[in-house]
Design a protein around this motif. Structure first.
Motif, PDB file in Angstrom:
ATOM      1  N   ALA A  66      37.556 -27.519 -48.907  1.00 21.74           N
ATOM      2  CA  ALA A  66      36.497 -26.875 -48.130  1.00 21.74           C
ATOM      3  C   ALA A  66      37.028 -25.772 -47.230  1.00 21.74           C
ATOM      4  N   LYS A  67      38.321 -25.841 -46.916  1.00 23.92           N
ATOM      5  CA  LYS A  67      38.970 -24.833 -46.072  1.00 23.92           C
ATOM      6  C   LYS A  67      38.243 -24.666 -44.736  1.00 23.92           C
ATOM      7  N   ILE A  68      37.982 -25.801 -44.100  1.00 24.93           N
ATOM      8  CA  ILE A  68      37.337 -25.788 -42.792  1.00 24.93           C
ATOM      9  C   ILE A  68      38.262 -26.424 -41.766  1.00 24.93           C
ATOM     10  N   ASN A  69      37.955 -26.209 -40.526  1.00 20.29           N
ATOM     11  CA  ASN A  69      38.664 -26.881 -39.448  1.00 20.29           C
ATOM     12  C   ASN A  69      38.075 -28.279 -39.295  1.00 20.29           C
ATOM     13  N   PRO A  70      38.874 -29.339 -39.477  1.00 17.53           N
ATOM     14  CA  PRO A  70      38.336 -30.705 -39.383  1.00 17.53           C
ATOM     15  C   PRO A  70      37.641 -30.999 -38.055  1.00 17.53           C
ATOM     16  N   SER A  71      37.954 -30.241 -37.009  1.00 22.88           N
ATOM     17  CA  SER A  71      37.271 -30.454 -35.726  1.00 22.88           C
ATOM     18  C   SER A  71      35.798 -30.105 -35.804  1.00 22.88           C
ATOM     19  N   GLN A  72      35.391 -29.386 -36.872  1.00 24.20           N
ATOM     20  CA  GLN A  72      33.994 -29.018 -37.054  1.00 24.20           C
ATOM     21  C   GLN A  72      33.185 -30.097 -37.777  1.00 24.20           C
ATOM     22  N   VAL A  73      33.854 -31.169 -38.210  1.00 26.92           N
ATOM     23  CA  VAL A  73      33.136 -32.275 -38.863  1.00 26.92           C
ATOM     24  C   VAL A  73      32.389 -33.066 -37.806  1.00 26.92           C
ATOM     25  N   LEU A  74      31.070 -33.152 -37.960  1.00 31.83           N
ATOM     26  CA  LEU A  74      30.212 -33.798 -36.960  1.00 31.83           C
ATOM     27  C   LEU A  74      30.084 -35.299 -37.169  1.00 31.83           C
ATOM     28  N   GLY A  75      30.244 -35.735 -38.404  1.00 31.66           N
ATOM     29  CA  GLY A  75      30.087 -37.160 -38.676  1.00 31.66           C
ATOM     30  C   GLY A  75      30.493 -37.510 -40.090  1.00 31.66           C
ATOM     31  N   VAL A  76      30.728 -38.796 -40.320  1.00 30.50           N
ATOM     32  CA  VAL A  76      31.179 -39.317 -41.607  1.00 30.50           C
ATOM     33  C   VAL A  76      30.282 -40.476 -42.023  1.00 30.50           C
ATOM     34  N   GLY A  77      29.925 -40.508 -43.307  1.00 32.93           N
ATOM     35  CA  GLY A  77      29.156 -41.620 -43.855  1.00 32.93           C
ATOM     36  C   GLY A  77      29.799 -42.138 -45.123  1.00 32.93           C
ATOM     37  N   LEU A  78      29.772 -43.442 -45.315  1.00 31.19           N
ATOM     38  CA  LEU A  78      30.330 -44.075 -46.509  1.00 31.19           C
ATOM     39  C   LEU A  78      29.261 -44.882 -47.223  1.00 31.19           C
ATOM     40  N   SER A  79      29.426 -45.012 -48.530  1.00 32.18           N
ATOM     41  CA  SER A  79      28.629 -45.964 -49.306  1.00 32.18           C
ATOM     42  C   SER A  79      29.544 -46.568 -50.358  1.00 32.18           C
ATOM     43  N   ALA A  80      29.040 -47.595 -51.046  1.00 33.37           N
ATOM     44  CA  ALA A  80      29.837 -48.212 -52.108  1.00 33.37           C
ATOM     45  C   ALA A  80      28.951 -49.007 -53.031  1.00 33.37           C
ATOM     46  N   MET A  81      29.495 -49.285 -54.221  1.00 35.94           N
ATOM     47  CA  MET A  81      28.859 -50.278 -55.077  1.00 35.94           C
ATOM     48  C   MET A  81      28.822 -51.587 -54.272  1.00 35.94           C
ATOM     49  N   SER A  82      27.782 -52.360 -54.504  1.00 35.40           N
ATOM     50  CA  SER A  82      27.579 -53.534 -53.657  1.00 35.40           C
ATOM     51  C   SER A  82      26.818 -54.587 -54.446  1.00 35.40           C
ATOM     52  N   PRO A  83      27.049 -55.875 -54.102  1.00 34.72           N
ATOM     53  CA  PRO A  83      27.913 -56.396 -53.052  1.00 34.72           C
ATOM     54  C   PRO A  83      29.340 -56.610 -53.549  1.00 34.72           C
ATOM     55  N   ALA A  84      30.186 -56.987 -52.610  1.00 36.43           N
ATOM     56  CA  ALA A  84      31.549 -57.424 -52.898  1.00 36.43           C
ATOM     57  C   ALA A  84      31.930 -58.406 -51.808  1.00 36.43           C
ATOM     58  N   CYS A  85      32.943 -59.194 -52.078  1.00 37.99           N
ATOM     59  CA  CYS A  85      33.409 -60.176 -51.097  1.00 37.99           C
ATOM     60  C   CYS A  85      34.890 -59.948 -50.833  1.00 37.99           C
ATOM     61  N   ILE A  86      35.176 -59.498 -49.612  1.00 33.77           N
ATOM     62  CA  ILE A  86      36.552 -59.264 -49.175  1.00 33.77           C
ATOM     63  C   ILE A  86      36.771 -60.057 -47.894  1.00 33.77           C
ATOM     64  N   LEU A  87      37.753 -60.913 -47.875  1.00 28.18           N
ATOM     65  CA  LEU A  87      38.090 -61.674 -46.679  1.00 28.18           C
ATOM     66  C   LEU A  87      39.238 -60.982 -45.947  1.00 28.18           C
ATOM     67  N   VAL A  88      39.066 -60.802 -44.644  1.00 29.31           N
ATOM     68  CA  VAL A  88      40.144 -60.241 -43.822  1.00 29.31           C
ATOM     69  C   VAL A  88      40.478 -61.220 -42.699  1.00 29.31           C
ATOM     70  N   ASP A  89      41.754 -61.225 -42.311  1.00 31.67           N
ATOM     71  CA  ASP A  89      42.175 -62.116 -41.234  1.00 31.67           C
ATOM     72  C   ASP A  89      41.945 -61.456 -39.875  1.00 31.67           C
ATOM     73  N   LYS A  90      42.399 -62.097 -38.810  1.00 30.89           N
ATOM     74  CA  LYS A  90      42.156 -61.580 -37.462  1.00 30.89           C
ATOM     75  C   LYS A  90      42.851 -60.241 -37.215  1.00 30.89           C
ATOM     76  N   ASP A  91      43.899 -59.967 -37.986  1.00 26.85           N
ATOM     77  CA  ASP A  91      44.575 -58.675 -37.881  1.00 26.85           C
ATOM     78  C   ASP A  91      43.958 -57.650 -38.823  1.00 26.85           C
ATOM     79  N   LEU A  92      42.831 -58.025 -39.456  1.00 26.51           N
ATOM     80  CA  LEU A  92      42.064 -57.163 -40.365  1.00 26.51           C
ATOM     81  C   LEU A  92      42.826 -56.808 -41.638  1.00 26.51           C
TER      82      LEU A  92
END
Length: 513
Positions: A66-92
């Motif tokens: 994109a050749k832009i300055n990353p400081s100009q990014v106003l926000g980020v959004g994610l999506s994914a195929m769903s559902p899934a089951c991922i277990l994480v511990d207390k340290d993530l």
């Protein structure tokens, strides 16, 4: 306001990111493909860090393109195929591989929930059925089969939630993904049903906190910034399910709007505001105005997965030719299928290669190729896969229509298999409705960026997308083909009931349940 937005979609077979400006123009994009882990029939996994590595690389390279300055990014959004089951511990840190929507190992746990809670109560609360597809069932499988991991787990996350956590440090989810965690997610109140989880013996605290799709839930950490090229402190919204994000990108946001996404899975959905749900279908909170809107979804486990399976298993000739001609092997496969008449000269496929979701909800169902003869060639098989998916979509549409949910008479198509002109025409002929195609849409990642834009205030609402949407091609049903497909569809719907018990026997013989 000036600036840019980043969207990233984590798919079953790959991850794609985009950078868009506030007029909806894509300034940079990148895609990375990765393999699916299938250790035994009915199982489907990824390593969770596969998602994070792909998100890191695709966002970083999209920003560079994109050749832009990353400081100009106003926000980020994610999506994914769903559902899934991922277990994480207390340290993530992840404790196991992600078992995804396609994974069918939780058959016994589904029966356990049916016995303890019952189909009616689960549908009343969640608007969804009980099936190994849903992540609550997958979590119960972990408790029953790997109790040491279950006990060690701090949170269960989906395929979108894990990279969101790596990006922000927050192990949370959104209304849409919570809908597909399912079973005990109250889809109207938008909260976990604690008594139901307690009755199942599941720890409520292991479930992630739930937020509207466009709510800012965290900010890019210093560590994530160094990897992705984003600026530390950039806002990140809760995110969405892939199909809903794709539909946002094409303006499928008003009641009655409906669309088909032909990715690894085949997903059709219709938007509505009334909390009225259709039994046997999937009910999901919509990404657009997630506080008030829903989508009722018909979802086939395999759609584009069938074409990729054919490519990887049988299309060595096409792969070699494509490499020589520097084109996609799918283009060559489409040319082969185009030479075959509607109905594939009597070759018919049940696309249940990994079990099936709507409307039969049978984890033991398997793919069937019916009517084979020595007259059938490679093109017949490719086309019959496309037609089998179209029959499955039609079966779902008919059930939702019969449930009284309004459906507009034009169906949108976007992403993956929708790039095939042949497949779009097959859909029009089988469904008996006009299809509308957005050629230049990048689908879910653009929808993610739009969701982020609403969340950070760059856009006043989701209607902004209707100023950008331009359908590039329409297909109307061919009466001659429609007649052929009507007969083939009737045969399609009659085959499964006759084979249902045979699928059970097959599972007993092989031990693959």
């Amino acid at each position: 306001m000036t600036g840019y937005l980043v969207g990233c979609d984590i798919g079953t077979g790959g991850t794609k990111a985009v950078v868009i400006d506030l007029r909806g123009s894509v300034k940079g994009t990148h895609y990375i493909e990765y393999p699916l882990i299938t250790p035994r029939p009915g199982w489907a996994e990824h390593h969770p860090d596969t998602y994070w590595d792909a998100v890191v690389k695709t966002i970083k390279l999209s920003l560079e393109k994109a050749k832009i300055n990353p400081s100009q990014v106003l926000g980020v959004g994610l999506s994914a195929m769903s559902p899934a089951c991922i277990l994480v511990d207390k340290d993530l840190n992840p404790l196991q591989n992600s078992h995804i929507w396609m994974d069918r190992r939780g058959t016994a746990e589904s029966m356990q929930i049916k016995a303890q809670i019952g189909d009616d109560e689960v549908f009343r609360v969640s608007g969804n059925p009980i099936d190994p597809y849903y992540a609550t069932v997958k979590l119960l499988w972990e408790k029953n089969n790997r109790p040491e991991l279950y006990n060690k787990a701090h949170k269960m996350l989906t395929a979108k939630d894990y990279p969101l956590m790596k990006l922000t440090g927050q192990p949370v989810t959104d209304y849409g993904n919570a809908s597909l965690i399912g079973v005990a997610f109250d889809i109207v109140k938008k909260e976990w049903n604690r008594p139901m989880l307690q009755e199942l013996g599941l720890d409520v605290d292991k479930f992630p906190e739930v937020f509207p799709c466009d709510e800012v839930v965290g900010y890019v950490t210093r560590e994530a910034a160094a990897l992705t090229g984003l600026v530390e402190g950039t806002p990140v919204v809760a995110g969405a399910i892939d199909c809903n994000a794709a539909w946002v990108s094409t303006g499928i946001i008003r009641p009655g709007d409906n669309s088909i996404t032909l990715g690894t899975a085949g997903v059709w959905g219709v938007v509505h505001e009334e909390p009225s749900f259709s039994r046997g279908m999937i009910s999901v909170v919509h990404a657009a105005d997630s506080r008030n809107k829903y989508t009722t979804v018909g979802a086939l486990v395999c759609a584009g997965a069938l074409i990729r399976y054919f490519r990887d298993t049988f299309a060595q000739v096409e792969m070699h030719a494509a490499q020589t001609l520097q084109i996609s092997p799918y283009e060559i496969m489409n040319l082969e299928a185009e030479k075959v008449p509607a109905g594939s000269d009597g070759l018919l496929v049940l696309p249940y290669f990994m079990g099936e979701r709507t409307p039969i909800w049978d984890p033991l169902a398997r793919g069937v190729t019916f009517g084979m003869s020595l007259a059938h060639g490679r093109g017949h098989y490719i086309r019959s896969y496309m037609e089998g998916v179209a029959y499955g979509i039609k079966q779902n549409m008919k059930m939702v229509s019969e449930a009284g949910i309004p459906i507009n008479p034009v169906v949108g198509m976007v992403e993956g298999g929708a790039n095939s002109r042949l497949w779009r025409q097959i859909m029009a002929d089988v469904l008996g409705v006009k299809t509308a195609y957005m050629k230049n849409s990048l689908g879910a990642p653009v929808g993610d960026a739009i969701v982020a834009g609403v969340g950070v205030g760059a856009f006043p609402n989701y209607e902004i997308v209707n100023d950008w949407v331009e359908m590039s091609e329409y297909h109307t049903p061919d009466p001659k083909n429609e007649k052929v497909y009507t007969g083939m569809y009737e045969l399609y719907t009659s085959l499964y009931p006759r084979l249902k018990e045979d699928f059970v026997k097959l599972a007993e013989i092989t031990g693959y349940k």
